[in-house]
Motif scaffolding. Structure first.
Motif, short mmCIF file in Angstrom:
data_model
loop_
_atom_site.label_atom_id
_atom_site.label_comp_id
_atom_site.label_asym_id
_atom_site.label_seq_id
_atom_site.Cartn_x
_atom_site.Cartn_y
_atom_site.Cartn_z
N ASP A 38 -12.34 -2.13 -8.24
CA ASP A 38 -11.86 -3.36 -7.58
C ASP A 38 -12.87 -4.49 -7.63
O ASP A 38 -12.50 -5.66 -7.60
N CYS A 39 -14.15 -4.12 -7.72
CA CYS A 39 -15.19 -5.15 -7.68
C CYS A 39 -15.13 -6.11 -8.86
O CYS A 39 -15.71 -7.20 -8.81
N PHE A 40 -14.42 -5.73 -9.93
CA PHE A 40 -14.32 -6.65 -11.06
C PHE A 40 -13.61 -7.93 -10.66
O PHE A 40 -13.87 -9.00 -11.21
N GLY A 41 -12.70 -7.84 -9.70
CA GLY A 41 -12.03 -9.04 -9.21
C GLY A 41 -12.97 -10.00 -8.51
O GLY A 41 -12.65 -11.18 -8.35
N GLU A 42 -14.14 -9.51 -8.10
CA GLU A 42 -15.11 -10.34 -7.38
C GLU A 42 -16.06 -11.07 -8.32
O GLU A 42 -16.89 -11.87 -7.87
N LYS A 96 -3.17 -5.30 -12.76
CA LYS A 96 -2.27 -6.25 -12.11
C LYS A 96 -2.54 -6.36 -10.61
O LYS A 96 -2.38 -7.43 -10.02
N GLN A 97 -2.97 -5.24 -10.00
CA GLN A 97 -3.32 -5.28 -8.59
C GLN A 97 -4.54 -6.16 -8.34
O GLN A 97 -4.58 -6.95 -7.39
N ILE A 98 -5.52 -6.06 -9.23
CA ILE A 98 -6.70 -6.93 -9.12
C ILE A 98 -6.28 -8.38 -9.25
O ILE A 98 -6.75 -9.25 -8.50
N GLN A 99 -5.39 -8.66 -10.18
CA GLN A 99 -4.91 -10.03 -10.37
C GLN A 99 -4.18 -10.53 -9.13
O GLN A 99 -4.41 -11.66 -8.67
N GLU A 100 -3.32 -9.70 -8.56
CA GLU A 100 -2.57 -10.10 -7.35
C GLU A 100 -3.51 -10.34 -6.18
O GLU A 100 -3.33 -11.30 -5.40
N ASP A 101 -4.52 -9.48 -6.04
CA ASP A 101 -5.48 -9.66 -4.95
C ASP A 101 -6.21 -10.99 -5.11
O ASP A 101 -6.42 -11.71 -4.11
N GLN A 102 -6.59 -11.33 -6.32
CA GLN A 102 -7.29 -12.58 -6.55
C GLN A 102 -6.39 -13.79 -6.31
O GLN A 102 -6.82 -14.80 -5.77
N GLN A 154 -6.46 -13.83 -15.75
CA GLN A 154 -5.28 -13.43 -16.50
C GLN A 154 -5.35 -11.95 -16.84
O GLN A 154 -6.42 -11.40 -17.07
N VAL A 155 -4.18 -11.32 -16.88
CA VAL A 155 -4.06 -9.92 -17.30
C VAL A 155 -3.16 -9.87 -18.52
O VAL A 155 -2.06 -10.42 -18.51
#
Length: 836
Positions: A790-794, A815-821, A830-831
């Protein structure tokens, strides 16, 4: 093309005056030195006063070419006689003296012109292009319509023709829709092929085959049309596919391939672009055509602003009216707007400067589009013109590899080195970026570091290129046959090599682009004793005839053959680039490598040695051998290559590719740390090779590292994450072994691109601070990895996560990381989900 001729003559005079091989008498040296001084002035004059030089350009070009012929024939005579005691014959000396007087006379005239000259208002300064991709402007409705048809509910196979005049945006629309993320997810297979006027059925089929990634081990030369058609059909059968056929000119092209596309009622699509309504209607069997419309005034102005004012800059109020007038004069044709914008982006943003452009555009607005194209060429600074015209030597719709183009430009002598701390190759890349910025060259793909990887010319721009090159006696392009006996030819680009087709003692360059033709002999090239560039990479030769090694002036040699490289290669003392490709159907690597001749260490001018991976280097036999200080590229070479003596001989190497065959071959790779200029490194494990706990040592200068195979333990990545300048890391085909990768704090400080393609990694333990500058994360063929941390979204710099659709859990994680961001207001991530 006076400028190119002068720069080339400048380099030739420098070589003969400064190289130890050439011994000139006092009178001869004075004549050549005087010519060189005149040339320096003329180059400067052309750069700073291009309008003043127009009336004499043709005369300057012919005199410069003639002088260079005399000097290079003299150099060739010295080589042939193998002595430094040869002097110019009296006839040639008198000839050179007369040429010097004529060049001096022109120089005097230009000095007089310069004294009364006023600097021109339009700047020809070099402009660095941005690395951003083009954004579609004015095609919003077209994009929506095409995407709707591509991803619509109709299950039967549908042909979608896009039709319109040249330059109206057909290919741009098709490419944009092809690359759209929604479209990408809709199809298992996507193929984009360019057809062009000069298509052949076999070439079209082979392009389809190559794009679908078939025939990995099978030679195209041994495959007939029906076999290729059968393979394409079977590979598409049962899968949802999108085929784009760009620039179709005849119904015959469609007839040649229509039956190889199965209709499994699964929503597959075929999209084609054409200028001809009858071709579009024929292919669609009377179905709905998508007809491109001209842009209105607002769209034209918005596109012009977008191309001229980058990064959200505002257009100054005083330029609005004149800018809208310029856009209106382009009559709604996107290509015309883009080309004019390319001109505007290179000049001062002053009303007076823009008014000059407006007057030129107005003067050609009621004429054909090629007049607007010609304006773009006319306003090119002199140093870019030869580079641009040279690109006309590549076939229509050809994807030009930049690594090859740059080496050709350098060998041709187009670059006047202005910065001792910058290589000519880097300067050539800047030239290309400038041509892109001026919208004369299209970028078809970029590297992971943002640099241009491949490029091409719009077919209308190429037509201009070919025409101007012919008019200026710069390059002659022929499909198959060129006229015999032309004494003013310097460069030719032809369909295949045959001694009956071309003859001219002044030819410096032969580019050959055969279409599945049998290999021919190269023995005829002995007639071209002044040849600098011989590129026959697309033809196949079993061995090299001895005549090749008599081409003393040769700077660039690219060909495909299977024999050993002979020791006579060292006769080519001026060779800068040697590219050897395996013949189609031959294995790239072999367990029984050949050795490069020891004489390779004598080739002091060598800059790039590009090999197919079966050659090995031997330690120099002579301890007094001088290092190859100009060598920048050595790829791909078979290990061992890391002996201290070999590394001492290549101190300035920037790019290295190594094939490791056996386990004992990695013992000397720790010496790579001594290559203090190395920026790119690729190590490929072949056969039984594995690292077995013995790791290499890498220089801290590395910017790009690719490891292929070898099964380096994940904990061995500590030798990589400490590389302070590393920007790109690619791990392919189980380059790393194990199920857990725990990264280290402070690692990968500059990494921007990370690819893992083929791995059994399960647990990835990391933190966002371990990849502080990462922009792109690509994960392919990682079946055991079910979650992206998950930390990649940060990571604030992250722009793209790409995963393959075979791993559904990984797709959902991305896609979950993208939605969280997005929930945090970050819409930039982008995914991309690709079928693999």
């Amino acid at each position: 093309m006076a400028y190119a001729a002068l720069v080339s003559l400048h380099q030739t005079t420098h070589l003969i005056l400064n190289h130890y091989r050439y011994s000139t008498l006092v009178d001869e040296r004075e004549q050549i030195t005087s010519i060189r001084e005149y040339v320096n002035f003329l180059i400067s004059f052309l750069e700073n006063f291009p309008e003043k030089a127009k009336r004499l350009e043709e005369k300057i070009r012919d005199l410069a070419n003639e002088a260079e012929d005399v000097i290079e024939i003299y150099m060739w005579d010295q080589f042939r006689m193998n002595t430094g005691a040869v002097s110019l014959s009296r006839v040639r000396f008198d000839h050179l003296q007369k040429l010097r007087e004529k060049i001096g006379s022109i120089t005097g005239d230009m000095i007089d012109d310069r004294l009364c000259d006023i600097p021109t208002a339009i700047s020809s300064s070099r402009v660095a292009a941005t690395g951003k991709y083009d954004v579609v402007m004015g095609l919003d409705e077209d994009v929506i319509a095409i995407k709707g048809r591509l991803c619509g509910e109709t299950s039967k196979l549908e042909v979608i023709p896009i039709v319109g005049m040249g330059g109206i945006g057909k290919t741009t629309l098709a490419r944009y829709a092809f690359d759209d993320p929604l479209v990408t997810e809709c199809f298992h297979i996507r193929v984009f092929v360019q057809v062009s006027q000069d298509f052949s059925a076999k070439e079209l089929l082979s392009n389809l085959v190559a794009s679908i990634k078939l025939f990995k081990e099978k030679s195209l030369e041994d495959t007939n049309d029906s076999e290729m058609a059968e393979y394409v059909y079977k590979s598409l059968k049962g899968r949802r596919y999108l085929i784009v056929m760009d620039d179709i000119w005849s119904t015959g092209a469609w007839d040649d391939v229509r039956n190889i596309f199965p209709d499994d009622k699964n929503g597959s699509r075929i999209m084609l672009t054409t200028r001809l309504f009858d071709v579009a209607s024929y292919a669609s069997s009377g179905g709905l055509l998508h007809e491109m419309k001209f842009m209105d005034g607002n769209h034209s102005w918005n596109l012009l602003k977008q191309k001229v004012f980058l990064d959200g800059q505002d257009c100054p109020a005083e330029l609005e009216n004149i800018g809208k007038e310029i856009a209106r004069c382009c009559r709604g044709l996107p290509l015309a707007v883009v080309l004019v914008a390319g001109v505007l982006s290179t000049i001062d943003k002053l009303q007076s400067s823009w008014e000059i452009i407006a007057e030129n555009v107005n003067s050609v607005v009621d004429r054909p589009l090629d007049q607007i194209l010609s304006l773009s060429y006319t306003l090119l600074p002199h140093h870019l013109r030869p580079c641009f015209l040279f690109m006309g030597g590549f076939p229509e719709d050809h994807d030009i590899h930049v690594w090859r183009l740059v080496k050709l430009w350098v060998a041709e002598g187009f670059l006047k080195r202005e910065n001792e701390h910058k290589s000519m190759e880097v300067e050539a890349e800047e030239y290309l970026e400038d041509l892109v910025r001026r919208s004369l060259v299209l970028v078809t793909s970029r590297k992971s570091n943002g640099k241009i990887k491949r490029c091409s010319l719009h077919d209308l721009v190429r037509d201009l290129c070919v025409r101007k090159a012919r008019e200026e006696k710069f390059l002659l392009t022929g499909k198959y046959v060129l006229p015999n006996g032309r004494i003013d030819l310097r460069r030719v680009s032809i369909g295949h090599c045959c001694e009956d087709e071309i003859w001219s003692s002044t030819i410096r360059t032969i580019l050959c682009f055969p279409t599945f033709l049998e290999g021919s002999s190269l023995s005829f090239i002995v007639s071209f004793r002044l040849l600098r560039v011989l590129d026959v990479l697309y033809d196949s030769y079993v061995s090299l005839p001895h005549q090749v090694f008599e081409l003393f002036h040769l700077r660039y040699l690219a060909l495909a053959f299977t024999d050993k490289i002979p020791s006579a290669i060292s006769n080519l003392e001026n060779l800068q680039t040697l590219i050897v490709r395996s013949r189609v159907g031959h294995r790239l690597y072999t367990a029984y490598p050949s050795y490069l001749p020891l004489e390779i260490w004598r080739m002091q001018q060598l800059r790039h040695l590009v090999l197919p991976g079966r050659y090995r280097l031997l330690n120099p036999a002579d301890k007094s051998s001088l290092p190859l200080v100009n060598l920048q590229t050595l790829s791909v070479i078979a290990s061992p290559v890391g002996s201290r003596r070999i590394l001492e001989m290549i101190p300035n190497l920037k790019e290295l590719g190594i094939i490791c065959h056996r386990n004992e071959e990695h013992h000397d790779l720790h010496n790579l740390v001594n290559l203090h200029q190395l920026e790119k490194l690729r190590i490929t494990a072949f056969g039984s090779f594995s690292w077995q706990g013995r790791y290499p040592s890498f220089p801290t200068t590395l910017k790009k590292l690719s490891l292929v195979g070898g099964r380096l333990p994940w904990n061995g990545m500590s030798i990589v994450d400490s590389l302070l300048n590393l920007e790109v890391l690619k791990l392919r085909d189980f380059a790393c072994d194990g199920d857990t990768w725990e990264t280290n704090n402070g690692g990968f400080p500059q990494l921007k691109f990370l690819l893992i393609d083929g791995s059994y990694l399960q647990d990835w333990i990391t933190e966002s601070s371990h990849f502080p500058r990462l922009k792109c994360l690509v994960l392919h063929a990682c079946p055991s990895l079910t979650q992206i941390p998950d930390c990649f979204g940060e990571i604030p710099t992250l722009e793209l996560i790409e995963v393959d659709t075979m791993n559904e859990a990984l797709v959902n994680s991305a896609k979950q990381i993208q939605e969280d961001q997005q929930s945090y207001g970050n819409d930039d991530l982008q995914v991309r989900c690709v079928h693999y």
